[in-house]
Motif scaffolding. Sequence first.
Motif, PDB file in Angstrom:
ATOM      1  N   PHE A 119       0.833  -1.341   0.087  1.00 39.86           N
ATOM      2  CA  PHE A 119       0.104   0.023  -0.118  1.00 39.86           C
ATOM      3  C   PHE A 119       0.874   1.238   0.037  1.00 39.86           C
ATOM      4  O   PHE A 119       0.290   2.282   0.440  1.00 39.86           O
ATOM      5  N   ASN A 120       2.130   1.177  -0.246  1.00 40.06           N
ATOM      6  CA  ASN A 120       2.905   2.392  -0.216  1.00 40.06           C
ATOM      7  C   ASN A 120       2.802   3.076  -1.404  1.00 40.06           C
ATOM      8  O   ASN A 120       3.080   2.548  -2.607  1.00 40.06           O
ATOM      9  N   PRO A 121       2.658   4.208  -1.590  1.00 42.25           N
ATOM     10  CA  PRO A 121       2.286   5.270  -2.715  1.00 42.25           C
ATOM     11  C   PRO A 121       3.598   5.725  -3.385  1.00 42.25           C
ATOM     12  O   PRO A 121       4.580   5.942  -2.535  1.00 42.25           O
ATOM     13  N   ALA A 122       3.334   6.489  -4.525  1.00 37.00           N
ATOM     14  CA  ALA A 122       4.232   7.382  -5.079  1.00 37.00           C
ATOM     15  C   ALA A 122       3.842   8.799  -4.164  1.00 37.00           C
ATOM     16  O   ALA A 122       2.502   9.046  -4.057  1.00 37.00           O
ATOM     17  N   PRO A 123       4.653   9.419  -3.635  1.00 36.16           N
ATOM     18  CA  PRO A 123       4.120  10.553  -2.704  1.00 36.16           C
ATOM     19  C   PRO A 123       3.747  11.639  -3.672  1.00 36.16           C
ATOM     20  O   PRO A 123       4.284  12.257  -4.657  1.00 36.16           O
ATOM     21  N   GLY A 154       0.754  16.096   9.990  1.00 33.87           N
ATOM     22  CA  GLY A 154      -0.708  16.760   9.456  1.00 33.87           C
ATOM     23  C   GLY A 154      -0.619  17.510   8.254  1.00 33.87           C
ATOM     24  O   GLY A 154      -1.627  17.563   7.250  1.00 33.87           O
ATOM     25  N   LEU A 155       0.495  18.360   8.211  1.00 35.38           N
ATOM     26  CA  LEU A 155       0.633  19.258   7.092  1.00 35.38           C
ATOM     27  C   LEU A 155       0.672  18.651   5.771  1.00 35.38           C
ATOM     28  O   LEU A 155      -0.029  19.223   4.593  1.00 35.38           O
ATOM     29  N   ARG A 156       0.984  17.423   5.553  1.00 36.00           N
ATOM     30  CA  ARG A 156       0.990  16.703   4.338  1.00 36.00           C
ATOM     31  C   ARG A 156      -0.088  16.665   3.905  1.00 36.00           C
ATOM     32  O   ARG A 156      -0.727  16.785   2.656  1.00 36.00           O
ATOM     33  N   LEU A 157      -1.181  16.229   4.743  1.00 39.24           N
ATOM     34  CA  LEU A 157      -2.810  15.999   4.110  1.00 39.24           C
ATOM     35  C   LEU A 157      -3.353  17.128   4.300  1.00 39.24           C
ATOM     36  O   LEU A 157      -4.133  17.335   3.191  1.00 39.24           O
ATOM     37  N   PHE A 158      -3.136  18.134   5.001  1.00 38.11           N
ATOM     38  CA  PHE A 158      -3.650  19.480   4.650  1.00 38.11           C
ATOM     39  C   PHE A 158      -3.544  19.919   3.460  1.00 38.11           C
ATOM     40  O   PHE A 158      -4.536  20.231   2.759  1.00 38.11           O
ATOM     41  N   PHE A 201      -4.030   7.873   0.353  1.00 32.70           N
ATOM     42  CA  PHE A 201      -3.985   9.368   0.235  1.00 32.70           C
ATOM     43  C   PHE A 201      -2.848  10.048  -0.536  1.00 32.70           C
ATOM     44  O   PHE A 201      -2.534  11.213  -0.866  1.00 32.70           O
ATOM     45  N   ALA A 202      -1.801   9.031  -0.530  1.00 32.77           N
ATOM     46  CA  ALA A 202      -0.338   9.187  -1.275  1.00 32.77           C
ATOM     47  C   ALA A 202       0.278  10.453  -0.520  1.00 32.77           C
ATOM     48  O   ALA A 202       0.978  11.136  -1.446  1.00 32.77           O
ATOM     49  N   THR A 203       0.299  10.686   0.542  1.00 29.67           N
ATOM     50  CA  THR A 203       1.200  11.512   1.288  1.00 29.67           C
ATOM     51  C   THR A 203       2.628  10.736   1.460  1.00 29.67           C
ATOM     52  O   THR A 203       2.704   9.715   1.242  1.00 29.67           O
ATOM     53  N   THR A 204       3.673  11.590   1.823  1.00 29.36           N
ATOM     54  CA  THR A 204       4.849  10.913   2.190  1.00 29.36           C
ATOM     55  C   THR A 204       4.754  10.130   3.447  1.00 29.36           C
ATOM     56  O   THR A 204       3.790  10.231   4.160  1.00 29.36           O
ATOM     57  N   MET A 205       5.676   9.303   3.747  1.00 29.42           N
ATOM     58  CA  MET A 205       5.749   8.239   4.823  1.00 29.42           C
ATOM     59  C   MET A 205       5.569   9.046   6.072  1.00 29.42           C
ATOM     60  O   MET A 205       6.111  10.036   6.515  1.00 29.42           O
TER      61      MET A 205
END
Length: 474
Positions: A93-97, A359-363, A309-313
């Motif tokens: 489930f690891n995304p491209a960021p 949380g800034l990543r998802l914000f 949601f493809a944020t960084t790890m």
Amino acid sequence: MDGELPGPVTALFPDAQLIERVEDWLTRELAAASARAARGPVMPTLDRAQLQRELAAFDFESPRSLEPLLAWTIAQLEHGVVHLNNPRYFGLFNPAPNFPAQCADRIAGAFNPQLASSGSSPAPVAIEAHVIGAIAQRAGLPSGAGGHFTTSGSEANCTALICALTRADPRFGTLGVRAFNGPVAFYSSHECQPAWFKIAHQCGVGRAALRLIDVDAQGRMDADALAETLRRDRREGIVPVLISATAGTTGAGMIDPLRRCAAIAHEHGVWYHVDAAWGGAALCSQRLRGLLAGIELADSITIDAHKWFATTMGCGMFITPHRTVLSEAFRVSADFMPSTLESVDPYLNSVQWSRRFMGLRLFLSLAAAGWDGYGAHVERALAVIERARERLVGRGWSAVNDSQLAVLCVLPPPGFPPPREIVRRLLADGRAWAAVTTFAGREVVRICVTHGQSALADVEALVEGLNAAGGPGG
Ligand SMILES: Cc1ncc(COP(=O)(O)O)c(C=O)c1O
């Protein structure tokens, strides 16, 4: 010298001119390396013995200059990782960021805010709480639901068990499991994510406390078996504390019967958790969010932004309507802290103390894409997986799971070697990445769409790669 003081260590705190030059260079180098990684082999090509030799030369006695160090490091990552940003990674489930999340990491790194308390980081704490509130609302939890960002889904799931134990007996916080009249148990299915065993260990209830419930032929928790196991355990003096249903199983992307599990939890008065670490992103899509019906009944939910949601790890979430239980479980007094707001300060409501501005990543991602943008991202993954299914079935493979999400488990045509061998050859070839797992008692090839830009040519490369790996001479 600065008056009587020694000057700052310039290797750590260089002047602004050097910082600007290195940052510009870094931006260009990273973009070029990522582009190469997206086109090249998915698998690491690193000479590990050479890396060990080069590492051995780092005795940290004589300082080295930063720019060659950065170039060396980028080269190690370019050649020494499985490339999630390669669109032929049909992986775990690891995304491209996504890009806004990468920007978030840069901003957080520059200011390095300490998110333990709202006293030291009022803006970041408010931004994180706002995002958690928005996700809670999207999931249909009652207004006032909250929670916090975690480093991982495992930390969020662990938080769920701590909350369940805390609510089950208020003496748990003081006495630990001695508070209970019998051995504690909690329940999930055979398809649950195995970190639950580590969580049982960490929480002190013991690994045997995890009851694995049978699944149906499609890998969904058998609710009748769940109900029966709880009844039997109770008769035997065991103390059930939590049921965790999975919304998007790790192996096959299946969704447990969320409403029935909620009813059983309610009947037995145990904490109801939904582990939507990966599948939770389906909430963004108007078309798909109904698949998660029943999630709104949860006492807590895990969603990882660093999955679909493809944020960084390192961007998980724990969400709950029972914020007072969090405050009870993680209470502490520390007069050196800049604030002591019981229901607000992350250090008073979560496992971590010092914390990064995760949380800034998802914000930024959510604000940039909106719900509809994320809905389109999720639906696109389904379109890609559907194409993979059609192409493989057309070449004699059979699909064995019936996930409505973006995971496909397939069996090779007759005469092909077993899935494990096919995957081994696929990875050795390096043109695409897929996993091997066990589903419904059989080894299968597991394909998941995790890259937001995988194209038809990438699906084709995967299908060709799997067929080549399975055919004669593969
Ligand atoms: C359903 C589910 N829950 C929890 C986890 C653990 O999440 P993390 O790797 O962020 O700890 C995973 C990881 O794949 C998962 O698939």
